[in-house]
Every structure is written in C-alpha cells, then in structure tokens.
Design an enzyme around this catalytic site. Structure first.
Site, PDB file in Angstrom:
ATOM      1  N   ARG A 181     123.987  25.238  56.511  1.00  0.00           N
ATOM      2  CA  ARG A 181     125.200  24.417  56.092  1.00  0.00           C
ATOM      3  C   ARG A 181     124.862  23.655  54.918  1.00  0.00           C
ATOM      4  O   ARG A 181     125.753  23.734  54.011  1.00  0.00           O
ATOM      5  CB  ARG A 181     125.842  23.788  57.460  1.00  0.00           C
ATOM      6  CG  ARG A 181     126.979  23.041  57.013  1.00  0.00           C
ATOM      7  CD  ARG A 181     127.559  22.204  58.103  1.00  0.00           C
ATOM      8  NE  ARG A 181     129.047  21.949  57.737  1.00  0.00           N
ATOM      9  CZ  ARG A 181     130.054  22.540  58.438  1.00  0.00           C
ATOM     10  NH1 ARG A 181     129.751  23.113  59.837  1.00  0.00           N
ATOM     11  NH2 ARG A 181     131.317  22.545  58.129  1.00  0.00           N
ATOM     12  N   VAL A 199     120.787  16.048  57.703  1.00  0.00           N
ATOM     13  CA  VAL A 199     122.365  15.776  57.202  1.00  0.00           C
ATOM     14  C   VAL A 199     122.946  17.114  57.360  1.00  0.00           C
ATOM     15  O   VAL A 199     122.579  18.393  56.884  1.00  0.00           O
ATOM     16  CB  VAL A 199     122.272  15.635  55.776  1.00  0.00           C
ATOM     17  CG1 VAL A 199     124.180  15.451  55.461  1.00  0.00           C
ATOM     18  CG2 VAL A 199     121.668  14.266  55.430  1.00  0.00           C
ATOM     19  N   HIS A 200     123.755  17.364  58.564  1.00  0.00           N
ATOM     20  CA  HIS A 200     124.525  18.676  58.517  1.00  0.00           C
ATOM     21  C   HIS A 200     126.021  18.464  59.170  1.00  0.00           C
ATOM     22  O   HIS A 200     126.870  19.363  59.131  1.00  0.00           O
ATOM     23  CB  HIS A 200     123.790  19.517  59.488  1.00  0.00           C
ATOM     24  CG  HIS A 200     124.004  19.244  61.083  1.00  0.00           C
ATOM     25  ND1 HIS A 200     123.384  17.900  61.553  1.00  0.00           N
ATOM     26  CD2 HIS A 200     125.008  19.481  61.918  1.00  0.00           C
ATOM     27  CE1 HIS A 200     123.860  17.884  62.875  1.00  0.00           C
ATOM     28  NE2 HIS A 200     124.727  18.632  63.050  1.00  0.00           N
ATOM     29  N   ARG A 201     126.502  17.249  59.194  1.00  0.00           N
ATOM     30  CA  ARG A 201     127.823  17.166  59.796  1.00  0.00           C
ATOM     31  C   ARG A 201     128.879  17.369  58.760  1.00  0.00           C
ATOM     32  O   ARG A 201     128.738  17.189  57.525  1.00  0.00           O
ATOM     33  CB  ARG A 201     128.031  15.552  60.222  1.00  0.00           C
ATOM     34  CG  ARG A 201     127.206  14.935  61.249  1.00  0.00           C
ATOM     35  CD  ARG A 201     128.039  15.350  62.471  1.00  0.00           C
ATOM     36  NE  ARG A 201     127.260  15.230  63.523  1.00  0.00           N
ATOM     37  CZ  ARG A 201     127.120  15.682  65.014  1.00  0.00           C
ATOM     38  NH1 ARG A 201     128.271  16.248  65.250  1.00  0.00           N
ATOM     39  NH2 ARG A 201     126.369  15.311  65.757  1.00  0.00           N
ATOM     40  N   ASP A 231     122.593  12.472  60.688  1.00  0.00           N
ATOM     41  CA  ASP A 231     123.837  12.364  61.010  1.00  0.00           C
ATOM     42  C   ASP A 231     123.788  13.126  62.234  1.00  0.00           C
ATOM     43  O   ASP A 231     125.136  13.473  62.890  1.00  0.00           O
ATOM     44  CB  ASP A 231     125.033  12.642  60.066  1.00  0.00           C
ATOM     45  CG  ASP A 231     124.544  14.085  59.613  1.00  0.00           C
ATOM     46  OD1 ASP A 231     123.843  14.699  60.001  1.00  0.00           O
ATOM     47  OD2 ASP A 231     125.375  14.749  58.650  1.00  0.00           O
TER      48      ASP A 231
END
Ligand code: UD1
Length: 355
Positions: free
Chosen positions: A232, A199-201, A273
């Site tokens: 992030r 998950v990084h969006r 994502d």
C-alpha cells in the site's frame, strides 16, 4: 459429534495470530472440527503465503479470493462469500481476529445467521472512529458472544460499553508467539546499528504531504533505517513520485514473521504505525516511536517503552533519547493466551451442543 469452529483470517497480522492458535490447537484436534477460512484480503506472496509456510499454518479449506478494492465493496463481497461458507459448514462458533475488514465481515455474516462470534483482541480501543480499524473493532464487539480480551483495560472498555457476559482476560496471542520464536531471532538480519521502520496506516500513506514528511524524517536519522515497505505504501509513494531509499532510509521488501522478529529484536529503535509491532517492540524490550496521535496499546506508553510522535526527525530523536532498552513487560500475558482461548471455546461449544 465434535464442535465445529470456523476461524476466519485474511490479512497479514491475522496469519500471525492464527499461528499462535494453531500451535495450541495441536493436541486438541480431538475436541474440535477446526476449519480455517482465508478471505483473500491479502494475496501477495510476501503478505500471505510466506506466513503459512514459515509458521506451519495449514492451507485454509476455503480461500475466498476477495482481493483489494474499496472498503465497502471489499467487506460486502466478503460477507456474501462467508455467508455461503457458514451456511454450508454450519459451525458452532466463528472465531475472528483483531480489527480488519475480514474480521468485520466474518462477524456480521455469522451474527446474521445466529452463529456465535468469538473475538480475539476484543475490547481494544483507540477511541478514534476515523480509523477503519476502530469501526471494525467496535462493530465486531457489538455482535460478539465471546470476548477474548488481551488486557484488563480491554475488559474495562467493554464493560463501559455495557458488555456483562462472555468476558475473558486471556493475554495476547502475539505474546505467545514472541515467546515461542524469540530464540530463533538470535542473529541480526541487518548490519548493526540500525533503526527499523514500518508505515502502512491510511492516514500516513494516503496523504502525500504526510507520507513525504514521514519519509524525510526517517531519511534524516543518524543511523541506517531499514524500511520493509507494505505494498500500500509502495503504491502511494509511486503515485506521488516519492523515493523510498535516500539518506538513511533503506527500503526492503516486506519481511517474513521470523525475519521481522529478528529485525525488531536487534534494532536500535523501532518507528512504526502498526499495532502489532508496537506490542512486539514492548515484548522484546526495544524502544518504539509510534507515528500516530493515539494508540490502543496504552500499556506500552505507560511502561515508558513507546512514545507517540509527529513525523519529524528532531522529535523522533528526542523521543528515543528518553527511552532505553529494557526487559520485556508482562502486560500482555504469560504466553498462554491461545490455550486459554481454546479452553473457553471448548467449554462454550460443548455446552451449546449439549443444550
Ligand atoms: C489491512 C488492515 C490493517 C492491518 C493491515 C496489515 C483493514 C481495514 N486494514 O490494511 O488493519 O494493519 O492490513 O497489513 O482491514 N495490497 C497489495 N497486496 C496485498 C494486499 C494489499 O498490494 O496482498 C495493497 C493494495 O494496493 C490495496 C492496499 O494494499 O489496495 C490496501 O490493502 P488492504 O488489505 O485494503 O488494507 P491494508 O492497508 O493492508
């Protein structure tokens, strides 16, 4: 005199795409004077250096060390530094990859100097302009001369936007690399069975409620969930006091390309994502659940290999129950995208040199 190509990279997915081009470049050094430029958008060892070492990418001639900052400033600083490099090197073409701020900055800097821009992954669209990546893709294509489209759908998207020249369906360079390295991914790096999640969006990380829902959903799955955490996401979780390892969820450091490929290949299912990981899941035949409301990689949905899903454990389980492991699809080409791209680039730069 040889044609000079400056290829600009800066973020993790671009190092992977660059490695595919580099492998095909091998014997072609004769035709090109090839210069790699790293913007420095990604600078952590695990997000940058390990990819150069593992995938045998040469050390870039320039590292512009731009680093993390708000999008506008980051892009502006890249443009300023890239412009100086382009003025000095006087390339015949600038090659850009994908949809990051590094892609956008290089495309704008080159176009303003009237250097032709060649775009790998041209024409890919999510049709969601609130994604920074979508803005980067649309603007990059608006100033490109050569469009290296991974799929026929990408060509259709560009034609709808009025592009008539310079279109080439090449297949996807990431598929080249999966083909080359899937054999090396024979051993599972984690005890099976497990899910793999990334998950990084920004829309998933920057809203604490949404991030918390995602982590809770993953923690409730019935098998361990290996979770390589992007810096992030780690920073966003720390800001909101959210845990990254609880229930089924097992946070690990970001993985190298080969370790990630092996982790993907042996996973029971992938939850992500990321655009690249949706494609890799498809190419490896592993069921994928995408934590987004739309995807640019629609071929994976049509093949029944990927499902869009809200961050909810029941919905994720239901999505997986409707998918099976399958043989890899051919939607992203036959593994020769990089070669096709270099063929076109060679003809294009040669014709300009002679003209
Ligand atoms: C960028 C790309 C995204 C791509 C992703 C792959 C844009 C707009 N986004 O997102 O399309 O899928 O790379 O990873 O270009 N950070 C570090 N170390 C690093 C790099 C980043 O700690 O080496 C942290 C910083 O807190 C930074 C944040 O991650 O502020 C965001 O980094 P940035 O490069 O702006 O975007 P990504 O989220 O990585």
């Amino acid at each position: 005199m040889k044609s000079k190509v400056l290829a600009v990279i800066g973020a993790r997915p671009q190092f992977v795409k660059a490695a595919a081009i580099q492998a095909a470049l091998g014997e072609r050094r004769r035709s090109f004077d090839w210069v790699w430029v790293h913007t420095g958008q990604h600078y952590d060892r695990l997000l940058s250096d390990v990819f150069f070492e593992e995938l045998k990418l040469p050390r870039p001639k320039y590292n512009l060390k731009v680093g993390s900052m708000p999008h506008g400033r980051q892009t502006a600083l890249m443009i300023e530094r890239l412009e100086r490099v382009f003025e000095k090197e006087k390339p015949s073409a600038v090659l850009v990859f994908g949809d990051t701020n590094s892609t956008l900055a290089a495309a704008l800097a080159a176009a303003k100097l009237r250097v032709p821009v060649a775009h790998v992954e041209a024409g890919v669209r999510s049709f969601n302009r609130s994604m920074p990546e979508e803005v980067n893709r649309v603007v990059t294509d608006a100033v490109s001369s050569l469009f290296f489209c991974p799929t026929a759908e990408a060509v259709r998207n560009l034609r709808r936007e009025g592009v008539t020249k310079g279109l080439h369906v090449t297949g996807d360079v990431m598929a080249d690399l999966v083909r080359t390295h899937r054999g090396a991914a024979a051993k599972a790096p984690f005890a099976k069975p497990y899910y793999l999640a990334t998950v990084h969006r920004d829309f998933n990380t920057d809203d604490p409620r949404r991030l918390s829902q995602i982590l809770e959903a993953l923690a409730k799955l019935e098998k361990p969930v290996v979770f390589p955490v992007h810096p992030r996401t780690r920073a966003a979780a720390a800001r909101s006091g959210l845990r990254l390892s609880f229930g089924a969820l097992r946070a690990v450091e970001p993985l190298s390309y080969l370790k990630m490929l092996a982790a993907e290949r042996h996973a029971k299912g992938i939850i992500t994502d990321s655009g690249g990981i949706q494609k890799e899941a498809f190419l490896l035949g592993v069921p994928c659940v995408t934590l987004r409301e739309e995807t640019e990689w629609t071929e994976t949905l049509r093949a029944g290999a990927n499902r869009l899903c809200p961050p909810d454990a029941r919905a994720i389980r239901a999505a997986f129950s409707k998918m099976k492991r399958r043989s890899a699809g051919a939607a992203y080409g036959s593994g020769s995208a990089s070669k096709k791209i270099l063929d076109v680039l060679e003809r294009f730069t040669e014709a300009r040199r002679v003209a």
